[in-house]
Design a protein around this motif. Structure first.
Motif, PDB file in Angstrom:
ATOM      1  N   TRP A 135      23.726 -31.920 -10.954  1.00 21.17           N
ATOM      2  CA  TRP A 135      23.934 -32.560  -9.656  1.00 21.17           C
ATOM      3  C   TRP A 135      24.553 -31.587  -8.656  1.00 21.17           C
ATOM      4  O   TRP A 135      24.131 -31.515  -7.494  1.00 21.17           O
ATOM      5  N   VAL A 136      25.547 -30.834  -9.077  1.00 23.59           N
ATOM      6  CA  VAL A 136      26.197 -29.885  -8.164  1.00 23.59           C
ATOM      7  C   VAL A 136      25.227 -28.773  -7.771  1.00 23.59           C
ATOM      8  O   VAL A 136      25.143 -28.387  -6.600  1.00 23.59           O
ATOM      9  N   GLY A 191      34.997 -23.886   0.972  1.00 23.79           N
ATOM     10  CA  GLY A 191      34.214 -24.722   0.073  1.00 23.79           C
ATOM     11  C   GLY A 191      34.286 -24.256  -1.362  1.00 23.79           C
ATOM     12  O   GLY A 191      34.327 -25.082  -2.297  1.00 23.79           O
ATOM     13  N   ALA A 192      34.303 -22.940  -1.575  1.00 23.69           N
ATOM     14  CA  ALA A 192      34.400 -22.410  -2.935  1.00 23.69           C
ATOM     15  C   ALA A 192      35.730 -22.798  -3.575  1.00 23.69           C
ATOM     16  O   ALA A 192      35.784 -23.216  -4.737  1.00 23.69           O
ATOM     17  N   VAL A 193      36.812 -22.671  -2.803  1.00 25.47           N
ATOM     18  CA  VAL A 193      38.130 -23.075  -3.322  1.00 25.47           C
ATOM     19  C   VAL A 193      38.151 -24.575  -3.603  1.00 25.47           C
ATOM     20  O   VAL A 193      38.648 -25.029  -4.636  1.00 25.47           O
ATOM     21  N   GLY A 194      37.579 -25.357  -2.667  1.00 23.75           N
ATOM     22  CA  GLY A 194      37.538 -26.808  -2.851  1.00 23.75           C
ATOM     23  C   GLY A 194      36.742 -27.224  -4.071  1.00 23.75           C
ATOM     24  O   GLY A 194      37.123 -28.165  -4.781  1.00 23.75           O
ATOM     25  N   LEU A 195      35.628 -26.512  -4.333  1.00 25.16           N
ATOM     26  CA  LEU A 195      34.823 -26.832  -5.509  1.00 25.16           C
ATOM     27  C   LEU A 195      35.620 -26.625  -6.783  1.00 25.16           C
ATOM     28  O   LEU A 195      35.564 -27.451  -7.713  1.00 25.16           O
ATOM     29  N   GLY A 196      36.376 -25.551  -6.851  1.00 26.72           N
ATOM     30  CA  GLY A 196      37.184 -25.291  -8.042  1.00 26.72           C
ATOM     31  C   GLY A 196      38.286 -26.310  -8.239  1.00 26.72           C
ATOM     32  O   GLY A 196      38.727 -26.538  -9.370  1.00 26.72           O
ATOM     33  N   GLN A 197      38.750 -26.945  -7.129  1.00 29.01           N
ATOM     34  CA  GLN A 197      39.838 -27.924  -7.217  1.00 29.01           C
ATOM     35  C   GLN A 197      39.333 -29.367  -7.216  1.00 29.01           C
ATOM     36  O   GLN A 197      40.144 -30.293  -7.219  1.00 29.01           O
ATOM     37  N   ALA A 198      37.997 -29.563  -7.199  1.00 24.37           N
ATOM     38  CA  ALA A 198      37.425 -30.901  -7.055  1.00 24.37           C
ATOM     39  C   ALA A 198      37.947 -31.845  -8.143  1.00 24.37           C
ATOM     40  O   ALA A 198      37.797 -31.552  -9.331  1.00 24.37           O
ATOM     41  N   PRO A 199      38.520 -32.987  -7.756  1.00 28.59           N
ATOM     42  CA  PRO A 199      39.076 -33.910  -8.755  1.00 28.59           C
ATOM     43  C   PRO A 199      38.023 -34.784  -9.422  1.00 28.59           C
ATOM     44  O   PRO A 199      38.311 -35.429 -10.430  1.00 28.59           O
ATOM     45  N   SER A 200      36.809 -34.833  -8.845  1.00 27.05           N
ATOM     46  CA  SER A 200      35.768 -35.690  -9.410  1.00 27.05           C
ATOM     47  C   SER A 200      34.412 -35.051  -9.178  1.00 27.05           C
ATOM     48  O   SER A 200      34.253 -34.132  -8.348  1.00 27.05           O
ATOM     49  N   LEU A 201      33.401 -35.550  -9.896  1.00 24.78           N
ATOM     50  CA  LEU A 201      32.053 -35.033  -9.744  1.00 24.78           C
ATOM     51  C   LEU A 201      31.517 -35.288  -8.337  1.00 24.78           C
ATOM     52  O   LEU A 201      30.843 -34.434  -7.761  1.00 24.78           O
ATOM     53  N   THR A 202      31.837 -36.435  -7.767  1.00 17.98           N
ATOM     54  CA  THR A 202      31.358 -36.760  -6.421  1.00 17.98           C
ATOM     55  C   THR A 202      31.867 -35.746  -5.399  1.00 17.98           C
ATOM     56  O   THR A 202      31.109 -35.268  -4.543  1.00 17.98           O
ATOM     57  N   VAL A 203      33.122 -35.404  -5.489  1.00 16.02           N
ATOM     58  CA  VAL A 203      33.700 -34.409  -4.576  1.00 16.02           C
ATOM     59  C   VAL A 203      33.070 -33.041  -4.816  1.00 16.02           C
ATOM     60  O   VAL A 203      32.774 -32.296  -3.867  1.00 16.02           O
ATOM     61  N   ALA A 204      32.835 -32.690  -6.076  1.00 13.31           N
ATOM     62  CA  ALA A 204      32.211 -31.407  -6.398  1.00 13.31           C
ATOM     63  C   ALA A 204      30.804 -31.322  -5.825  1.00 13.31           C
ATOM     64  O   ALA A 204      30.391 -30.271  -5.315  1.00 13.31           O
ATOM     65  N   VAL A 205      30.055 -32.413  -5.892  1.00 11.31           N
ATOM     66  CA  VAL A 205      28.703 -32.435  -5.320  1.00 11.31           C
ATOM     67  C   VAL A 205      28.767 -32.217  -3.812  1.00 11.31           C
ATOM     68  O   VAL A 205      27.960 -31.469  -3.240  1.00 11.31           O
ATOM     69  N   ALA A 206      29.737 -32.843  -3.152  1.00  5.91           N
ATOM     70  CA  ALA A 206      29.883 -32.664  -1.706  1.00  5.91           C
ATOM     71  C   ALA A 206      30.196 -31.213  -1.368  1.00  5.91           C
ATOM     72  O   ALA A 206      29.622 -30.635  -0.423  1.00  5.91           O
ATOM     73  N   PHE A 207      31.104 -30.599  -2.116  1.00  9.96           N
ATOM     74  CA  PHE A 207      31.428 -29.196  -1.871  1.00  9.96           C
ATOM     75  C   PHE A 207      30.241 -28.287  -2.188  1.00  9.96           C
ATOM     76  O   PHE A 207      30.019 -27.285  -1.512  1.00  9.96           O
ATOM     77  N   GLY A 208      29.466 -28.631  -3.226  1.00  9.40           N
ATOM     78  CA  GLY A 208      28.284 -27.837  -3.542  1.00  9.40           C
ATOM     79  C   GLY A 208      27.286 -27.839  -2.399  1.00  9.40           C
ATOM     80  O   GLY A 208      26.713 -26.787  -2.043  1.00  9.40           O
ATOM     81  N   ALA A 209      27.064 -29.010  -1.791  1.00  6.83           N
ATOM     82  CA  ALA A 209      26.151 -29.096  -0.651  1.00  6.83           C
ATOM     83  C   ALA A 209      26.677 -28.300   0.531  1.00  6.83           C
ATOM     84  O   ALA A 209      25.915 -27.609   1.229  1.00  6.83           O
ATOM     85  N   LEU A 210      28.000 -28.368   0.765  1.00  4.38           N
ATOM     86  CA  LEU A 210      28.604 -27.625   1.869  1.00  4.38           C
ATOM     87  C   LEU A 210      28.441 -26.121   1.671  1.00  4.38           C
ATOM     88  O   LEU A 210      28.073 -25.392   2.608  1.00  4.38           O
ATOM     89  N   ILE A 211      28.705 -25.637   0.457  1.00  2.00           N
ATOM     90  CA  ILE A 211      28.571 -24.205   0.173  1.00  2.00           C
ATOM     91  C   ILE A 211      27.126 -23.752   0.355  1.00  2.00           C
ATOM     92  O   ILE A 211      26.854 -22.697   0.928  1.00  2.00           O
ATOM     93  N   GLY A 212      26.175 -24.548  -0.137  1.00  2.00           N
ATOM     94  CA  GLY A 212      24.770 -24.188   0.034  1.00  2.00           C
ATOM     95  C   GLY A 212      24.386 -24.100   1.490  1.00  2.00           C
ATOM     96  O   GLY A 212      23.678 -23.167   1.910  1.00  2.00           O
ATOM     97  N   LEU A 213      24.868 -25.054   2.296  1.00  2.00           N
ATOM     98  CA  LEU A 213      24.535 -25.078   3.719  1.00  2.00           C
ATOM     99  C   LEU A 213      25.089 -23.853   4.445  1.00  2.00           C
ATOM    100  O   LEU A 213      24.367 -23.154   5.163  1.00  2.00           O
ATOM    101  N   THR A 214      26.367 -23.569   4.258  1.00  2.00           N
ATOM    102  CA  THR A 214      26.999 -22.498   5.035  1.00  2.00           C
ATOM    103  C   THR A 214      26.659 -21.104   4.502  1.00  2.00           C
ATOM    104  O   THR A 214      26.469 -20.180   5.286  1.00  2.00           O
ATOM    105  N   SER A 215      26.581 -20.960   3.179  1.00  2.00           N
ATOM    106  CA  SER A 215      26.220 -19.644   2.646  1.00  2.00           C
ATOM    107  C   SER A 215      24.768 -19.313   2.977  1.00  2.00           C
ATOM    108  O   SER A 215      24.437 -18.161   3.290  1.00  2.00           O
ATOM    109  N   GLY A 216      23.876 -20.316   2.925  1.00  2.00           N
ATOM    110  CA  GLY A 216      22.492 -20.088   3.325  1.00  2.00           C
ATOM    111  C   GLY A 216      22.378 -19.726   4.787  1.00  2.00           C
ATOM    112  O   GLY A 216      21.588 -18.857   5.179  1.00  2.00           O
ATOM    113  N   PHE A 217      23.174 -20.383   5.633  1.00  2.00           N
ATOM    114  CA  PHE A 217      23.204 -20.086   7.064  1.00  2.00           C
ATOM    115  C   PHE A 217      23.636 -18.640   7.295  1.00  2.00           C
ATOM    116  O   PHE A 217      23.004 -17.905   8.074  1.00  2.00           O
ATOM    117  N   ALA A 218      24.704 -18.217   6.613  1.00  2.00           N
ATOM    118  CA  ALA A 218      25.203 -16.853   6.785  1.00  2.00           C
ATOM    119  C   ALA A 218      24.200 -15.821   6.283  1.00  2.00           C
ATOM    120  O   ALA A 218      23.983 -14.780   6.917  1.00  2.00           O
TER     121      ALA A 218
END
Length: 413
Positions: free
Chosen positions: A264-265, A303-330
């Motif tokens: 999922w992530v 986002g990378a720091v947030g993913l490592g600290q994610a307290p749940s799978l749902t939060v980790a999925v959100a951070f994964g999408a954020l990292i993909g969006l911004t790293s792909g943009f860069a």
């Protein structure tokens, strides 16, 4: 108009038939790579066991890294289109011969290693040639869009390629998968031959290959924008071109999310990256591209720091999408800035430097992933990735030439 000339487009890149032919060729080639490497790993496992897969893959990875800078010289000297066409032709012939050999006799490790070695050598010249092609098939104001289209192509190939490889491996074995990869390379070759390119005048007197390599490295080192941009690319890509995927597996195992959670992530990351590529494909222009790149890297670091600290799978999925969006943009912006700022006569060599930074630095972190997670936990590893990305963002903001970098605006005819 000759096959070597391309008119200045009066339409967006996604509506330019010449760019779309290049994109078709590139997509077929990337999909062929995916199918080939999966089939190679499968055949090596069957021939020698899991312990031999790494040796076979390394037989291709090592020459690719060692010869990458020389491949840039070849692309600049003989022209990126010619080199890309020849590379696809060699890969097509080699893979079809390998498929025939596997159909006639059981796979041998020496044969698989030889095929991997040839592919590694060919990739060392193909990748700089592909990177040098976009400025010769479109105008500078369309390069960000072309990079976005290239990102979409990679995502599509990485999604469809494994499915094709898996189905063919079940139905026809490694020889069938090799044959399908050969057909994909043939499609890439046939389509690439129809792509029109703008010729670039070379120097009246050529230096030796070593001299041209030194000239290319000197060109990067002395360029006020490219020198810091190459460092930013190396720092920003060294985590997200491979090690993060390994860290994600270990994070999911540590938190008890299992393979499904990891999937999922990873899928969220791909969706985010696809969204950024699509956005940049249709966007008319990205204002203040250098500052936007640095801002995207800042968000990626958080986002990378947030993913490592994610307290749940749902939060980790959100951070994964954020990292993909911004790293792909860069990544798309850095690619467009490189191609806009570089003299076309040096673009093959410059591309080889940026590609080597990505491919050469990332493997250094692979051994560190497992050690870091085992000693300090997955959160520490992702915090380290965030710190490296933060360093890249800080460099982008600190260097005036990077911070003020702009991409040309598209003006329709």
């Amino acid at each position: 108009m000759s096959a070597q000339d391309v008119a200045v487009p009066a339409r967006p890149a996604y509506r330019d038939a010449n760019v779309l032919r290049w994109l078709t060729a590139y997509t077929a080639s990337v999909a062929g790579d995916v199918v080939f490497f999966l089939a190679l790993s499968w055949a090596a496992t069957r021939a020698g066991g899991p312990s031999q897969v790494g040796l076979v893959v390394a037989a291709g990875a090592v020459p690719r890294a060692v010869l990458m800078l020389g491949g840039g010289v070849v692309a600049d000297r003989f022209g990126p289109r010619r080199v890309a066409v020849l590379s696809d032709g060699v890969r097509c012939v080699v893979i079809l011969l390998a498929a025939a050999a596997l159909a006639l006799a059981p796979a041998h490790l020496w044969l698989l290693a030889l095929v991997a070695l040839i592919f590694g050598v060919v990739d060392a010249v193909f990748m700089p040639a592909v990177g040098a092609l976009p400025p010769r098939i479109t105008t500078a104001d369309q390069l960000a869009r072309v990079q976005g289209m290239r990102g979409l192509s990679i995502r599509l190939s990485n999604a469809v390629g494994p499915l094709v490889a898996g189905a063919v491996l079940v139905a026809g074995g490694a020889e069938g998968a090799f044959a399908v990869a050969g057909v994909l390379f043939a499609v890439s070759l046939a389509t690439l031959l129809t792509v029109r390119v703008t010729p670039v005048a070379g120097p009246s007197q050529r230096d030796s290959a070593r001299g041209e390599l030194r000239d290319g490295l000197r060109y990067v080192r002395r360029h006020r924008l490219l020198a810091p941009l190459v460092v930013v690319i190396g720092l920003s890509e060294m985590c997200f071109s491979g090690p993060v995927a390994t860290g994600l597996v270990l994070l999911a195992d540590e938190r008890g999310w299992g393979a499904v959670g990891m999937g999922w992530v990873a899928s969220a990351f791909s969706v985010g990256a696809t969204a950024s590529a699509l956005l940049l494909t249709v966007a008319p222009r990205v204002p203040r591209a250098g500052a936007a790149m640095a801002a995207a890297l800042l968000v990626t670091a958080a986002g990378a720091v947030g993913l490592g600290q994610a307290p749940s799978l749902t939060v980790a999925v959100a951070f994964g999408a954020l990292i993909g969006l911004t790293s792909g943009f860069a990544t798309t912006l850095t690619g467009a800035l490189v191609q806009t700022a570089t003299d076309p006569r040096h673009l093959g060599r410059v591309t080889s430097v940026t590609t080597l930074c990505t491919l050469g630095l990332a493997p250094v972190l692979f051994p560190a992933v497992g050690i870091t997670v085992e000693l300090w936990g997955a959160a520490t590893f992702f915090a380290g990735c965030g710190a490296i990305c933060l360093l890249a963002a800080a460099l982008g903001l600190a260097v005036p030439a990077l911070r003020r970098a702009e991409l040309p605006e598209f003006k329709a005819a």
